[in-house]
Each structure stands twice: as C-alpha cells, then as structure tokens.
Design a protein around this motif. Sequence first.
Motif, PDB file in Angstrom:
ATOM      1  N   VAL A   3       4.646  -7.264  -4.373  1.00  0.00           N
ATOM      2  CA  VAL A   3       5.606  -7.836  -3.429  1.00  0.00           C
ATOM      3  C   VAL A   3       6.184  -9.120  -4.012  1.00  0.00           C
ATOM      4  CG1 VAL A   3       5.924  -8.804  -1.138  1.00  0.00           C
ATOM      5  CG2 VAL A   3       4.412  -6.830  -1.457  1.00  0.00           C
ATOM      6  N   ILE A   4       7.521  -9.244  -4.015  1.00  0.00           N
ATOM      7  CA  ILE A   4       8.155 -10.467  -4.505  1.00  0.00           C
ATOM      8  C   ILE A   4       8.892 -11.231  -3.408  1.00  0.00           C
ATOM      9  CG2 ILE A   4       8.312  -9.710  -6.888  1.00  0.00           C
ATOM     10  CD1 ILE A   4      11.270  -9.073  -6.403  1.00  0.00           C
ATOM     11  N   SER A   5       9.273 -10.563  -2.316  1.00  0.00           N
ATOM     12  CA  SER A   5       9.886 -11.280  -1.204  1.00  0.00           C
ATOM     13  C   SER A   5       9.845 -10.413   0.042  1.00  0.00           C
ATOM     14  CB  SER A   5      11.338 -11.683  -1.520  1.00  0.00           C
ATOM     15  OG  SER A   5      12.174 -10.538  -1.637  1.00  0.00           O
ATOM     16  N   ALA A   6      10.010 -11.077   1.190  1.00  0.00           N
ATOM     17  CA  ALA A   6       9.994 -10.349   2.457  1.00  0.00           C
ATOM     18  C   ALA A   6      10.720 -11.179   3.508  1.00  0.00           C
ATOM     19  CB  ALA A   6       8.566 -10.063   2.903  1.00  0.00           C
ATOM     20  N   TYR A   7      11.285 -10.470   4.474  1.00  0.00           N
ATOM     21  CA  TYR A   7      11.964 -11.116   5.607  1.00  0.00           C
ATOM     22  C   TYR A   7      11.592 -10.358   6.869  1.00  0.00           C
ATOM     23  CZ  TYR A   7      15.595 -12.390   8.955  1.00  0.00           C
ATOM     24  OH  TYR A   7      16.251 -12.792  10.079  1.00  0.00           O
ATOM     25  N   ALA A   8      11.215 -11.094   7.907  1.00  0.00           N
ATOM     26  CA  ALA A   8      10.814 -10.454   9.159  1.00  0.00           C
ATOM     27  C   ALA A   8      11.389 -11.197  10.356  1.00  0.00           C
ATOM     28  CB  ALA A   8       9.294 -10.409   9.277  1.00  0.00           C
ATOM     29  N   GLN A   9      11.721 -10.429  11.398  1.00  0.00           N
ATOM     30  CA  GLN A   9      12.089 -10.990  12.699  1.00  0.00           C
ATOM     31  C   GLN A   9      11.015 -10.587  13.713  1.00  0.00           C
ATOM     32  OE1 GLN A   9      16.002  -9.562  13.738  1.00  0.00           O
ATOM     33  NE2 GLN A   9      17.022 -10.950  12.322  1.00  0.00           N
ATOM     34  N   PHE A  10      10.788 -11.459  14.685  1.00  0.00           N
ATOM     35  CA  PHE A  10       9.745 -11.219  15.677  1.00  0.00           C
ATOM     36  C   PHE A  10      10.424 -11.039  17.032  1.00  0.00           C
ATOM     37  CE2 PHE A  10       8.460 -14.185  12.318  1.00  0.00           C
ATOM     38  CZ  PHE A  10       7.742 -13.263  11.568  1.00  0.00           C
ATOM     39  N   SER A  17      12.825   3.389  -4.384  1.00  0.00           N
ATOM     40  CA  SER A  17      11.767   3.036  -5.324  1.00  0.00           C
ATOM     41  C   SER A  17      12.133   3.592  -6.689  1.00  0.00           C
ATOM     42  CB  SER A  17      10.407   3.596  -4.878  1.00  0.00           C
ATOM     43  OG  SER A  17       9.375   3.176  -5.747  1.00  0.00           O
ATOM     44  N   GLY A  18      12.397   2.681  -7.620  1.00  0.00           N
ATOM     45  CA  GLY A  18      12.764   3.084  -8.973  1.00  0.00           C
ATOM     46  C   GLY A  18      11.798   2.529  -9.997  1.00  0.00           C
ATOM     47  N   ARG A  19      12.221   2.502 -11.255  1.00  0.00           N
ATOM     48  CA  ARG A  19      11.343   2.008 -12.307  1.00  0.00           C
ATOM     49  C   ARG A  19      11.090   0.508 -12.175  1.00  0.00           C
ATOM     50  NH1 ARG A  19      13.088   1.646 -16.921  1.00  0.00           N
ATOM     51  NH2 ARG A  19      15.319   1.928 -16.529  1.00  0.00           N
ATOM     52  N   THR A  20      12.068  -0.230 -11.600  1.00  0.00           N
ATOM     53  CA  THR A  20      11.975  -1.689 -11.599  1.00  0.00           C
ATOM     54  C   THR A  20      11.679  -2.262 -10.223  1.00  0.00           C
ATOM     55  OG1 THR A  20      13.568  -1.743 -13.413  1.00  0.00           O
ATOM     56  CG2 THR A  20      13.183  -3.801 -12.243  1.00  0.00           C
ATOM     57  N   PHE A  21      12.422  -1.830  -9.209  1.00  0.00           N
ATOM     58  CA  PHE A  21      12.301  -2.412  -7.871  1.00  0.00           C
ATOM     59  C   PHE A  21      12.063  -1.328  -6.827  1.00  0.00           C
ATOM     60  CE2 PHE A  21      14.861  -5.565 -10.153  1.00  0.00           C
ATOM     61  CZ  PHE A  21      14.214  -6.743  -9.802  1.00  0.00           C
ATOM     62  N   LYS A  42       0.826  -1.209   0.000  1.00  0.00           N
ATOM     63  CA  LYS A  42       0.000   0.000   0.000  1.00  0.00           C
ATOM     64  C   LYS A  42       0.860   1.260   0.000  1.00  0.00           C
ATOM     65  CE  LYS A  42      -4.256  -1.964   1.819  1.00  0.00           C
ATOM     66  NZ  LYS A  42      -5.405  -1.813   2.742  1.00  0.00           N
ATOM     67  N   ALA A  43       2.078   1.158   0.532  1.00  0.00           N
ATOM     68  CA  ALA A  43       2.992   2.301   0.483  1.00  0.00           C
ATOM     69  C   ALA A  43       3.568   2.508  -0.916  1.00  0.00           C
ATOM     70  CB  ALA A  43       4.125   2.099   1.488  1.00  0.00           C
ATOM     71  N   VAL A  44       3.696   1.409  -1.689  1.00  0.00           N
ATOM     72  CA  VAL A  44       4.214   1.483  -3.062  1.00  0.00           C
ATOM     73  C   VAL A  44       3.198   0.775  -3.961  1.00  0.00           C
ATOM     74  CG1 VAL A  44       6.189   1.054  -4.568  1.00  0.00           C
ATOM     75  CG2 VAL A  44       6.551   1.348  -2.116  1.00  0.00           C
ATOM     76  N   PRO A  45       2.080   1.416  -4.268  1.00  0.00           N
ATOM     77  CA  PRO A  45       0.964   0.725  -4.914  1.00  0.00           C
ATOM     78  C   PRO A  45       1.168   0.363  -6.381  1.00  0.00           C
ATOM     79  CG  PRO A  45       0.464   3.055  -4.610  1.00  0.00           C
ATOM     80  CD  PRO A  45       1.738   2.795  -3.888  1.00  0.00           C
ATOM     81  N   VAL A  95      10.840  -5.607   2.839  1.00  0.00           N
ATOM     82  CA  VAL A  95       9.979  -6.091   1.764  1.00  0.00           C
ATOM     83  C   VAL A  95      10.530  -5.594   0.432  1.00  0.00           C
ATOM     84  CG1 VAL A  95       7.628  -6.172   0.862  1.00  0.00           C
ATOM     85  CG2 VAL A  95       8.002  -6.021   3.335  1.00  0.00           C
ATOM     86  N   LEU A  96      10.658  -6.507  -0.530  1.00  0.00           N
ATOM     87  CA  LEU A  96      11.134  -6.177  -1.867  1.00  0.00           C
ATOM     88  C   LEU A  96       9.959  -6.265  -2.836  1.00  0.00           C
ATOM     89  CD1 LEU A  96      13.601  -5.589  -3.748  1.00  0.00           C
ATOM     90  CD2 LEU A  96      13.818  -8.079  -4.015  1.00  0.00           C
ATOM     91  N   LEU A  97       9.809  -5.258  -3.687  1.00  0.00           N
ATOM     92  CA  LEU A  97       8.734  -5.209  -4.669  1.00  0.00           C
ATOM     93  C   LEU A  97       9.316  -4.985  -6.060  1.00  0.00           C
ATOM     94  CD1 LEU A  97       7.932  -3.213  -1.985  1.00  0.00           C
ATOM     95  CD2 LEU A  97       5.674  -3.552  -2.990  1.00  0.00           C
ATOM     96  N   ASP A  98       8.570  -5.407  -7.099  1.00  0.00           N
ATOM     97  CA  ASP A  98       9.002  -5.094  -8.454  1.00  0.00           C
ATOM     98  C   ASP A  98       7.793  -4.764  -9.329  1.00  0.00           C
ATOM     99  OD1 ASP A  98       7.822  -7.454  -9.405  1.00  0.00           O
ATOM    100  OD2 ASP A  98       9.647  -8.216 -10.330  1.00  0.00           O
ATOM    101  N   ASN A  99       8.055  -4.406 -10.582  1.00  0.00           N
ATOM    102  CA  ASN A  99       6.977  -3.970 -11.468  1.00  0.00           C
ATOM    103  C   ASN A  99       6.469  -5.073 -12.375  1.00  0.00           C
ATOM    104  OD1 ASN A  99       9.121  -4.215 -13.195  1.00  0.00           O
ATOM    105  ND2 ASN A  99       9.005  -2.135 -14.040  1.00  0.00           N
ATOM    106  N   ASP A 100       6.962  -6.310 -12.207  1.00  0.00           N
ATOM    107  CA  ASP A 100       6.530  -7.491 -12.947  1.00  0.00           C
ATOM    108  C   ASP A 100       6.899  -7.373 -14.426  1.00  0.00           C
ATOM    109  OD1 ASP A 100       5.547 -10.021 -13.228  1.00  0.00           O
ATOM    110  OD2 ASP A 100       3.427  -9.498 -13.028  1.00  0.00           O
ATOM    111  N   VAL A 101       7.464  -8.434 -14.947  1.00  0.00           N
ATOM    112  CA  VAL A 101       7.845  -8.469 -16.366  1.00  0.00           C
ATOM    113  C   VAL A 101       7.569  -9.873 -16.903  1.00  0.00           C
ATOM    114  CG1 VAL A 101       9.646  -6.711 -16.148  1.00  0.00           C
ATOM    115  CG2 VAL A 101      10.234  -9.133 -15.823  1.00  0.00           C
ATOM    116  N   PRO A 102       7.482 -10.043 -18.225  1.00  0.00           N
ATOM    117  CA  PRO A 102       7.308 -11.383 -18.804  1.00  0.00           C
ATOM    118  C   PRO A 102       8.534 -12.259 -18.551  1.00  0.00           C
ATOM    119  CG  PRO A 102       6.775  -9.657 -20.398  1.00  0.00           C
ATOM    120  CD  PRO A 102       7.441  -8.985 -19.241  1.00  0.00           C
TER     121      PRO A 102
END
Length: 298
Positions: free
Chosen positions: A69-76, A95-99, A62-65, A118-125
Amino acid sequence: MVEDPTNDFYDKKWGDLQDLIRIIDLQPTAENVFTAPPHLDAPRNVVEGSQMLAQSIVAAAKAVPDKRVISAYAQFVRVAGFHIPLDFRTDILQSGRTFASVLVSAEQEGKLRCPAMVLLDNDVPDLISHQMEMPQVPGPDRCPEFDFGMTGRDVRFVNGDYAPHEDRMGPPVLHCWMRCRDKPANQLLNQALLTQCVGHMTIGASMLPHEGVKEGDAHVTMSTGVMSIAIAYHADADVSEWILYSNPSIYAGRGLAQGHGTVFSQDGVLLASYTVTAMIRGFDRPLNGLSVAANQLM
C-alpha cells in the motif's frame, strides 16, 4: 431516551494493543470480504475513522498480496459500532505489473459506513530521493504521558498540549510521540497501527487557539468527528520504536477543520504524510430528543 450525555469516555479503558491488532488484522469471511470481529469493551461505541482507514488498507493489501500500500483515501459517511462485526468488501479496479487500485467498502448491517480507495505498487529502488526535515521538538523522554485508555501503547504529547479537559490555549498544532509494546508481525500491520492514530489530533489542535473550547466537551455540548482522511506512506515503519506525529490545523471555520500531518521515525525518516477533514459544530437539535445512545453521539 438518550443516555446521560455527560458520561466521560476519556477516563475509561478501551482495551489492550493486542485487542486493536486483533480487530485491525482482518480475516477473510467470504469471497472478496474481510471482517473485523466485535470489540465489546469499547466505552465509546463508535469506530474511529482512522481505524476504518487502517482496516481498509489491510483489506486491500490482502486482496492484492503481491503489492504494498502506498496511499489511501477514505470518507466516513455513517457511524460504525464496535458491538457487531464490520465487513470490508474489496473490488480490485485494476491490477497490473506496477500498480493496483482497490475500492474498499466498510459495511455494517447492510449499510455503507466507509468507502476507501487504496493505491498499491510493487516497490522499486530510488531514482531520486529527498524529504522534508523533521520538526525540532523535545524527544519522548521529555514529554508527559497521555492515556488514551489502551494498554500496550505509549503516547506522549509535546508540552502536554493535548489536554481534553483543560482550558489550554496555544497555537493550532499538536506533536505526539507514540510507540507500541509489541513489534507487529509484518510491515502491513506497522502501516495499519501507524494509520490508526492519524485521526486523533486535528480536532484537538483546531481548538487550541479558541478560549472556552475543549475536546472534552465533544459529543456533549458540540458535535465533532473526522469526516475524511488521505494518507501516503513513504518509508517502512517500526511502531515498536518511537515515531513522531506532527499535526498542525491549517484551517477552522464553517463547521469544519483541516489538518495536515507528517509522521517521522525518531531518527528523522519521513514515514507518512496525511490530511484530515473534520467537523466541529453545534448540535442542531436537543440531545434528549435523540434515540441514540450517549456513547454513539457525534
């Protein structure tokens, strides 16, 4: 005084799938902050690590709509409770054009409960494409149901191997089919609901080879909990259809356990993969000397 630690949380109802969706689908409450409302019906007042990870990916998305999301890592790092709101503060590191990379900090009462990257991307074929094969296990129609106390979600363990109150022994692996009654409104909520289950199995799988040790004794005679999770998302999920979690425990020792898991659609598409680090150890002090409610003991 601490409450009676023999209270059985496994047999009490947590709520409905729509309750889970309500607290996972975070809403903005301040600049860069998304908040989960309380859930007052939870018998065990500890927010699961995999749930906080699911909420963290929702906050990041929601912060980068414009990205997925392609991966995430969390500690509790500290226990969070259901009885008060849980805030997820987002910091967009890049936040760039790709990731894009987002740091998400889950906070309650001014204290950090769960940091996540959290890592996000713009999805590609596809340029290239392959995946591992799905484990050969009986389908959901041949597996017994298991009640985690949530209506609206169907859970079935292969061979009935998840049995917290039984002295069951076997290889250190759990295979679990899951589907949701309601189809989520978007792919992000499919990802989040898939993620919420990944912390359910490593501890139980790790105990299976060991006589006299069962997960029903967790928080009563021994201290257990998920400490960190890393997850990668590979294909779009539909959690209203059957999906298979395959969760071997590859190591247990020194008070820790490690699980490596995969998630498949029923027709064999690899949806996600994950690793879980958990603790399994004895209590280091008498329980009746702790000023902690029984339903918050780790």
